[in-house]
Design an enzyme around this catalytic site. Structure first.
Site, PDB file in Angstrom:
ATOM      1  N   PRO A  22     -19.920  35.797  31.651  1.00 28.44           N
ATOM      2  CA  PRO A  22     -21.068  35.225  30.940  1.00 28.44           C
ATOM      3  C   PRO A  22     -20.837  33.759  30.618  1.00 28.44           C
ATOM      4  O   PRO A  22     -19.702  33.333  30.377  1.00 28.44           O
ATOM      5  CB  PRO A  22     -21.149  36.061  29.654  1.00 28.44           C
ATOM      6  CG  PRO A  22     -19.752  36.577  29.453  1.00 28.44           C
ATOM      7  CD  PRO A  22     -19.194  36.782  30.830  1.00 28.44           C
ATOM      8  N   ASP A  23     -21.920  32.965  30.643  1.00 32.08           N
ATOM      9  CA  ASP A  23     -21.791  31.597  30.157  1.00 32.08           C
ATOM     10  C   ASP A  23     -21.837  31.630  28.633  1.00 32.08           C
ATOM     11  O   ASP A  23     -21.797  32.689  28.024  1.00 32.08           O
ATOM     12  CB  ASP A  23     -22.858  30.680  30.756  1.00 32.08           C
ATOM     13  CG  ASP A  23     -24.279  31.086  30.361  1.00 32.08           C
ATOM     14  OD1 ASP A  23     -24.443  31.907  29.445  1.00 32.08           O
ATOM     15  OD2 ASP A  23     -25.221  30.567  30.976  1.00 32.08           O
ATOM     16  N   PHE A  24     -21.913  30.475  28.010  1.00 27.86           N
ATOM     17  CA  PHE A  24     -21.825  30.442  26.553  1.00 27.86           C
ATOM     18  C   PHE A  24     -23.184  30.467  25.869  1.00 27.86           C
ATOM     19  O   PHE A  24     -23.344  31.093  24.834  1.00 27.86           O
ATOM     20  CB  PHE A  24     -21.042  29.191  26.096  1.00 27.86           C
ATOM     21  CG  PHE A  24     -19.577  29.294  26.380  1.00 27.86           C
ATOM     22  CD1 PHE A  24     -18.697  29.794  25.444  1.00 27.86           C
ATOM     23  CD2 PHE A  24     -19.066  28.896  27.612  1.00 27.86           C
ATOM     24  CE1 PHE A  24     -17.340  29.904  25.706  1.00 27.86           C
ATOM     25  CE2 PHE A  24     -17.712  29.003  27.887  1.00 27.86           C
ATOM     26  CZ  PHE A  24     -16.856  29.509  26.932  1.00 27.86           C
ATOM     27  N   ARG A  25     -24.170  29.813  26.465  1.00 27.36           N
ATOM     28  CA  ARG A  25     -25.368  29.508  25.682  1.00 27.36           C
ATOM     29  C   ARG A  25     -26.666  30.155  26.160  1.00 27.36           C
ATOM     30  O   ARG A  25     -27.692  29.976  25.523  1.00 27.36           O
ATOM     31  CB  ARG A  25     -25.553  27.984  25.610  1.00 27.36           C
ATOM     32  CG  ARG A  25     -24.490  27.336  24.754  1.00 27.36           C
ATOM     33  CD  ARG A  25     -24.555  25.822  24.782  1.00 27.36           C
ATOM     34  NE  ARG A  25     -23.606  25.279  23.823  1.00 27.36           N
ATOM     35  CZ  ARG A  25     -22.318  25.181  24.051  1.00 27.36           C
ATOM     36  NH1 ARG A  25     -21.810  25.578  25.196  1.00 27.36           N
ATOM     37  NH2 ARG A  25     -21.502  24.686  23.125  1.00 27.36           N
ATOM     38  N   ASN A  96     -14.476  25.266  33.116  1.00 23.32           N
ATOM     39  CA  ASN A  96     -14.186  26.692  33.065  1.00 23.32           C
ATOM     40  C   ASN A  96     -12.715  26.978  32.797  1.00 23.32           C
ATOM     41  O   ASN A  96     -11.831  26.250  33.251  1.00 23.32           O
ATOM     42  CB  ASN A  96     -14.628  27.360  34.369  1.00 23.32           C
ATOM     43  CG  ASN A  96     -16.120  27.215  34.594  1.00 23.32           C
ATOM     44  OD1 ASN A  96     -16.888  27.158  33.641  1.00 23.32           O
ATOM     45  ND2 ASN A  96     -16.532  27.133  35.844  1.00 23.32           N
ATOM     46  N   ASP A  98     -11.631  30.191  33.455  1.00 27.95           N
ATOM     47  CA  ASP A  98     -11.448  31.473  34.130  1.00 27.95           C
ATOM     48  C   ASP A  98     -10.471  31.437  35.295  1.00 27.95           C
ATOM     49  O   ASP A  98     -10.080  32.470  35.831  1.00 27.95           O
ATOM     50  CB  ASP A  98     -12.797  32.032  34.609  1.00 27.95           C
ATOM     51  CG  ASP A  98     -13.604  31.011  35.420  1.00 27.95           C
ATOM     52  OD1 ASP A  98     -13.029  30.367  36.305  1.00 27.95           O
ATOM     53  OD2 ASP A  98     -14.814  30.873  35.145  1.00 27.95           O
ATOM     54  N   HIS A 115     -11.128  21.899  29.945  1.00 27.17           N
ATOM     55  CA  HIS A 115     -11.086  22.672  28.704  1.00 27.17           C
ATOM     56  C   HIS A 115      -9.906  23.618  28.645  1.00 27.17           C
ATOM     57  O   HIS A 115      -9.902  24.578  27.873  1.00 27.17           O
ATOM     58  CB  HIS A 115     -12.407  23.417  28.510  1.00 27.17           C
ATOM     59  CG  HIS A 115     -13.550  22.492  28.249  1.00 27.17           C
ATOM     60  ND1 HIS A 115     -14.873  22.891  28.286  1.00 27.17           N
ATOM     61  CD2 HIS A 115     -13.588  21.161  27.952  1.00 27.17           C
ATOM     62  CE1 HIS A 115     -15.659  21.862  28.020  1.00 27.17           C
ATOM     63  NE2 HIS A 115     -14.895  20.800  27.822  1.00 27.17           N
TER      64      HIS A 115
END
Length: 260
Positions: A22-25, A96, A98, A115
């Site tokens: 899932p993305d964040f927003r 990302n 991941d 990040h």
């Protein structure tokens, strides 16, 4: 891309959502809308270094879901890998955490994980390095890894709110002036300072947005003459580019070789 030899890719969570992450927003399905089970006072607290110091358990619960290995790269990651194979990729700057760029076979020296990363770990108090496998094993077993120097809580080297970005991120100041094409993929361009580097290429360098929505400078009207936006579902847009470039056979080979 016929005349482009030094391509920089800026990638966000949208390139990994087709892999199931899932993305964040995104309302409803985004990570921040689904954190109730972690019992955090507000969504961003799970990535807040002060809150982590107070209570690391919510982040560790989430980390068990996010650790690399559960998800696999998709055609978008392999497209970036193909740019590298063809000698066109100067660097991939990704938001990302991941690790799917690495899993797709993009060499680590070509990837700037702005990040942070799960591939290393350190104490969040004294910054002493900690064996990443040992940290992972502890977290997966519901334990908090502890620093062998100060006994502070160890975490994967993911950048939290309140922490500096990795030193490697500063290489954008030398990379971006060299680029002859910037591809922006799957990002909202809302998080600073990552969002700002989209403006670090030379003024005459084309910028291509492959995204679900217009973001950042691509929302300007009229659009800058060297900016192009291709909106839609990212995998479908990527397939279209692969086909237009007559790279399908090469793409098939890259995917096949990485899955062997």
């Amino acid at each position: 891309m016929k005349y482009c030899k030094k391509i920089i890719v800026m990638a966000g969570a949208g390139i990994s959502t087709p892999s199931g992450i899932p993305d964040f927003r995104t309302p409803g399905s985004g990570l921040y809308d689904n954190l109730k089970k972690y019992n955090v006072p507000y969504a961003e607290a799970i990535f807040d270094i002060d809150y982590f110091t107070y209570n690391p358990r919510p982040f560790f619960a989430l980390a068990k879901e996010l650790y690399p290995g559960k998800y696999k790269p998709n055609i978008i990651h392999y497209f970036v890998r193909l740019l590298h194979e063809k000698g066109l990729l100067l660097r991939c700057y990704t938001q990302n955490i991941d690790g799917l760029e690495r899993m797709a076979g993009i060499p680590s020296e070509k990837v700037v994980e702005a990040h942070g990363t799960f591939s290393t770990a350190s104490c969040h108090l004294c910054y002493t390095s900690f064996p990443p496998k040992e940290a992972r094993d502890c977290i997966m077993n519901g334990k908090s890894p502890r620093c062998k120097v100060c006994y502070g809580v160890v975490k994967p080297d993911i950048v939290f709110f309140g922490e500096d970005l990795p030193k490697q991120f500063s290489s954008f100041s030398t990379d971006f002036p060299k680029a002859d094409l910037l591809i922006v993929m799957g990002t909202s361009l809302k998080i600073e300072p990552f969002a700002n580097i989209v403006n670090a290429v030379r003024p005459n360098v084309p910028r291509l947005l492959i995204n679900r929505d217009l973001v950042g400078p691509f929302k300007n009207e009229p659009l800058k003459s060297t900016d192009v936006a291709e909106l839609g579902e990212l995998c479908e847009v990527t397939r279209k580019f692969v086909s237009a470039l007559n790279w399908q056979t090469d793409m098939d080979e890259v995917i096949k070789s990485q899955k062997l």
